[in-house]
Write an enzyme that holds these catalytic residues in place. Structure first.
Site, PDB file in Angstrom:
ATOM      1  N   GLY A  96       0.200  44.076  18.416  1.00 49.40           N
ATOM      2  CA  GLY A  96       1.650  44.185  18.422  1.00 49.40           C
ATOM      3  C   GLY A  96       2.098  45.499  17.818  1.00 49.40           C
ATOM      4  N   SER A  97       3.234  46.023  18.289  1.00 53.89           N
ATOM      5  CA  SER A  97       3.814  47.200  17.645  1.00 53.89           C
ATOM      6  C   SER A  97       4.444  46.782  16.318  1.00 53.89           C
ATOM      7  CB  SER A  97       4.872  47.830  18.549  1.00 53.89           C
ATOM      8  OG  SER A  97       4.268  48.386  19.690  1.00 53.89           O
ATOM      9  N   GLY A  98       4.898  47.771  15.552  1.00 57.45           N
ATOM     10  CA  GLY A  98       5.518  47.474  14.261  1.00 57.45           C
ATOM     11  C   GLY A  98       4.596  47.740  13.089  1.00 57.45           C
ATOM     12  N   HIS A  99       3.347  48.176  13.397  1.00 57.19           N
ATOM     13  CA  HIS A  99       2.377  48.467  12.336  1.00 57.19           C
ATOM     14  C   HIS A  99       2.062  49.961  12.260  1.00 57.19           C
ATOM     15  CE1 HIS A  99       1.847  44.176  12.205  1.00 57.19           C
ATOM     16  NE2 HIS A  99       1.380  44.140  13.440  1.00 57.19           N
TER      17      HIS A  99
ATOM     18  N   HIS B  30       2.610  40.307   9.537  1.00 54.73           N
ATOM     19  CA  HIS B  30       3.803  39.934  10.305  1.00 54.73           C
ATOM     20  C   HIS B  30       4.686  39.035   9.466  1.00 54.73           C
ATOM     21  CE1 HIS B  30       0.250  40.246  12.950  1.00 54.73           C
ATOM     22  NE2 HIS B  30       1.041  41.035  13.633  1.00 54.73           N
TER      23      HIS B  30
ATOM     24  N   LYS C 160      -8.159  42.821  16.074  1.00 54.31           N
ATOM     25  CA  LYS C 160      -7.744  42.116  14.855  1.00 54.31           C
ATOM     26  C   LYS C 160      -7.656  40.623  15.168  1.00 54.31           C
ATOM     27  CE  LYS C 160      -3.838  44.366  13.946  1.00 54.31           C
ATOM     28  NZ  LYS C 160      -3.722  44.991  15.295  1.00 54.31           N
TER      29      LYS C 160
END
Lengths: 333, 333
Positions: free
Chosen positions: B54-57, B219, B105
């Site tokens: 997922g993006s956001g990291h 998250h 991951k």
């Protein structure tokens, strides 16, 4: 106040301890007075570059000490000018016989204390020149500043002049280059949220959930206006426009574009701002030839961004590309 | 929600546009399906390294694509697994004939989709191996995970295995090394504040002003306990202790110590955590021989930190020190 700290009054000392433990290959840390110098200082025959200012803007300036950038940095308490004795001791520690250049952001306390330190260093036989950075187009005069504030351009100046000093240029040449950079660079910032100075314990200012501050300073000093939140594209335009009209830039100019995080704004958002900034500049015929994107001159955990444009020539580009090895900026080594 | 974005649904695409404009020397960006590959991909005869999530990291994973690290990254929507077709196309784009390693991951969606992509790639004649990262000691099973979550160790693995692939090791050697790293590394994180997923528009969880969450996932998945705020030294101890006892580490071990910002925590605080972590480890006879300090695997603007320890040997250290040139990590080039 939610922070990963122990006692608020120990924040800077404990941070310095961390820097000392992490970066012994790059820097030496001195305490009382506090300053950070290159591990190999003083470098004989090289102009020494010293900067400093209040803490809370990390990685600036301590993270920029090392080969190809600063010789020393003097961290004050958070958002508080360092003292003349810090600056004097740092100046003495990096004097390799070719003189020392002070790079000073335009805040009254910083300017005054660096002047005092320069006088004291000269009295001890060290040649010192000072350059003031005042690139923030947002406002004339501000909470802690007469004239324009010194902000993002400082990072670019420290990199480029650092490279010039590294290749053996004289004190006068380094100072002239720094002044030229100051003349060709402009910045403007904005905030979505405030930040909290540890020893104050509450946010520096209030900003309602649906508002932002355009033209903010890096300590939360008031900007141009507080207005309802807008999309990133519109905000980018509100930052780019005053910068470009101020200098002015002209069609065909080549620039370094620096999109900075005030601290709390994540990288994903900076790239959105960057893309729009490139587009807006392209429409004016201004070409982005280098960039810097990330949190380099921060305001603790403040959310927001600042944009800096520096008009560059061949010489500046060569110096920008030169190797640098610091904790906060590294390439080519 | 205060963010520098335009439409929430365009965040990832617009970010990719920024990456494409900024880093054309390092990467190529593909859209629909979205993925980022090394500018010189596929590198003939070299194992291709693909990761994603997922993006956001950010900067993970897109910021780690380049010489000496990943060959490709597949960004999903924010905090959402990428799709098998992204992974398949990325795998095909970086296959230089020596096979492709997927670094995954441990989140159910990521694992399932990477498995599907691996099967499809094999059906097209590409040799694929997969390695799961599950280094988070905080909890067994979690919101989106069976078993332990994959967190900070991923960054260290991508650097070290990236160097191994760069020096021409085989797919089996790279996969074995990655599994060895997963066996010798452990992480734990904590949060002071929540974060807000753009397309959700409100904080992922509530955390009162005087509380923190120990053992949080990247998250915002629940951790071990929610307790009153403590000083940084105590928090550091609460993260280090479960890591060290889990493996276990023993006196004389040499480690890479990675102190990560969840996004909203500034560098000044990370150094305070770092200093305490080094002290705690020294008391156990564990020697920190390399470090990484900064926001490398973030959770948007969440305030908090995570600590990762990786027990290293000569070989891993050599690979850690090898040159890397990516947007998010760079040295030696």
């Amino acid at each position: 106040m939610k922070k990963l700290i122990n006692k608020p009054e120990d924040v800077v000392k404990e941070e310095l301890k961390g820097i000392e433990l992490a970066h012994a290959d790059l820097v030496k840390v001195y305490y009382d007075p506090d300053f950070i110098v290159r591990a190999d200082a003083p470098v004989q025959g090289k102009v020494g570059l010293v900067s400093g200012g209040g803490s809370g803007h990390e990685p600036m300036h301590g993270g920029f000490v090392g080969k190809g950038m600063l010789d020393a940095a003097c961290p004050g308490a958070v958002f508080t000018s360092p003292t003349p004795d810090q600056m004097l001791e740092a100046t003495k520690a990096v004097d390799g016989g070719a003189g020392v250049l002070h790079i000073v952001k335009n805040y009254t306390g910083d300017v005054m204390n660096f002047e005092m330190a320069a006088d004291m260093a000269r009295a001890e036989g060290i040649e010192v020149e000072s350059v003031i950075v005042d690139d923030d187009v947002a406002v004339e005069d501000s909470t802690w500043t007469a004239g324009r504030r010194g902000v993002g351009l400082t990072v670019l100046m420290e990199k480029i002049v650092g490279a010039a000093a590294e290749e053996g240029r004289s004190l006068k040449e380094c100072a002239d280059l720094a002044r030229k950079i100051n003349g060709q660079g402009r910045s403007m910032g904005m905030a979505l949220t405030s930040c909290t100075v540890p020893h104050v314990g509450k946010p520096s200012f209030d900003l309602p959930e649906d508002e932002m501050e355009i033209g903010i300073g890096i300590h939360g000093e008031p900007g141009r206006h507080r207005i309802p939140l807008e999309p990133a594209d519109k905000i980018t335009e509100m930052l780019i426009e005053p910068i470009v009209t101020d200098l002015p830039y002209k069609e065909g100019d080549e620039v370094v574009l620096f999109v900075n995080s005030m601290g709390g704004t994540p990288l994903i958002e900076l790239y959105i701002v960057y893309a729009k900034a490139v587009e807006l500049l392209a429409a004016k015929g201004i070409k982005v030839v280098r960039h810097l994107i990330g949190p380099y001159i921060t305001s603790l955990e403040m959310a927001g961004t600042s944009i800096t444009l520096l008009k560059v020539d061949e010489e500046m580009l060569k110096l920008w590309d030169a190797p640098v090895k610091t904790a906060g900026m590294r390439w080519g080594i």
